[in-house]
Design an enzyme around this catalytic site. Structure first.
Site, PDB file in Angstrom:
ATOM      1  CB  SER A   1       5.177  -8.920  21.085  1.00 60.53           C
ATOM      2  OG  SER A   1       4.679  -9.576  22.218  1.00 60.53           O
TER       3      SER A   1
ATOM      4  CB  VAL B   1       7.146  -2.198  19.767  1.00 54.82           C
ATOM      5  CG1 VAL B   1       7.900  -3.413  19.225  1.00 54.82           C
ATOM      6  CG2 VAL B   1       5.695  -2.219  19.305  1.00 54.82           C
TER       7      VAL B   1
ATOM      8  CB  CYS C   1      -2.956  -5.109  -4.888  1.00 58.37           C
ATOM      9  SG  CYS C   1      -2.480  -4.159  -6.358  1.00 58.37           S
TER      10      CYS C   1
ATOM     11  CG  ASP D   1      -0.298  -7.852  -2.403  1.00 55.70           C
ATOM     12  OD1 ASP D   1      -0.319  -8.643  -3.365  1.00 55.70           O
ATOM     13  OD2 ASP D   1      -0.428  -6.625  -2.528  1.00 55.70           O
TER      14      ASP D   1
ATOM     15  CG  HIS E   1       4.545  -5.739  -1.736  1.00 55.28           C
ATOM     16  ND1 HIS E   1       4.807  -6.484  -2.854  1.00 55.28           N
ATOM     17  CD2 HIS E   1       3.312  -6.115  -1.328  1.00 55.28           C
ATOM     18  CE1 HIS E   1       3.794  -7.272  -3.104  1.00 55.28           C
ATOM     19  NE2 HIS E   1       2.861  -7.066  -2.197  1.00 55.28           N
TER      20      HIS E   1
END
Length: 160
Positions: free
Chosen positions: A77, A75, A53, A60, A94
């Site tokens: 992994s 991409v 946060c 979080d 978020h």
């Protein structure tokens, strides 16, 4: 962030993994899409995402789902895992995390379509579920609009 032949990938098969302590988009690596003439969907699921946060510094916990239609690059992994891990000590809301992830992946891969969903654990009794999507050309606008509408309907319906 250029196309990397698989023998040049830094993270995959390195034998030793160093985990980042700060947010770092340079961790992301790509490889060539073996089927660039075909549109197909790739979904990557990270059920153990953590960030901080930005106001309290408290952790979080979330679940990040990334889906994209690749163009020339995809991409890798393990690099994505390390990149997502780099948010562990990063303070952002978020909604910002989801958009940062999407923006970094757009810059990395230039996909035809991408969406990122975050399903964050409740904090103070409230769960936050941000969703962001992006399309590269008008052909994918209907997909983007229908996915946004579907997500809005799903999160708006009461859970009994």
């Amino acid at each position: 962030m250029s196309i990397t032949p698989t023998d040049k990938l830094r993270s995959l098969g390195a034998g030793h993994t160093e985990y980042p302590v700060d947010y770092d988009p340079a961790l992301l690596e790509t490889f060539d899409n073996a089927h660039p003439g075909r549109e197909y969907l790739v979904t990557l699921d990270c059920p153990e995402f953590t960030s901080l946060c930005p106001k309290t510094g408290q952790p979080d916990f979330g679940h990040i789902i990334i889906s994209y239609i690749p163009r020339q690059r995809m991409v890798e992994s393990k690099s994505l895992k390390l990149y997502l891990f780099s948010f562990r000590n990063h303070g952002d809301f978020h909604e910002d995390c989801v958009n940062i992830i999407m923006n970094d992946l757009i810059r990395l891969m230039d996909p035809l379509y991408i969406e990122v969903t975050g399903r964050f654990r409740p904090r103070g009794g409230i769960s936050i579920i941000p969703f962001a999507n992006h399309y590269a050309d008008e052909r994918h606008r209907p997909l983007a609009e229908s996915r946004m509408a579907a997500v809005m309907a799903a999160v708006s319906s009461p859970q009994l």
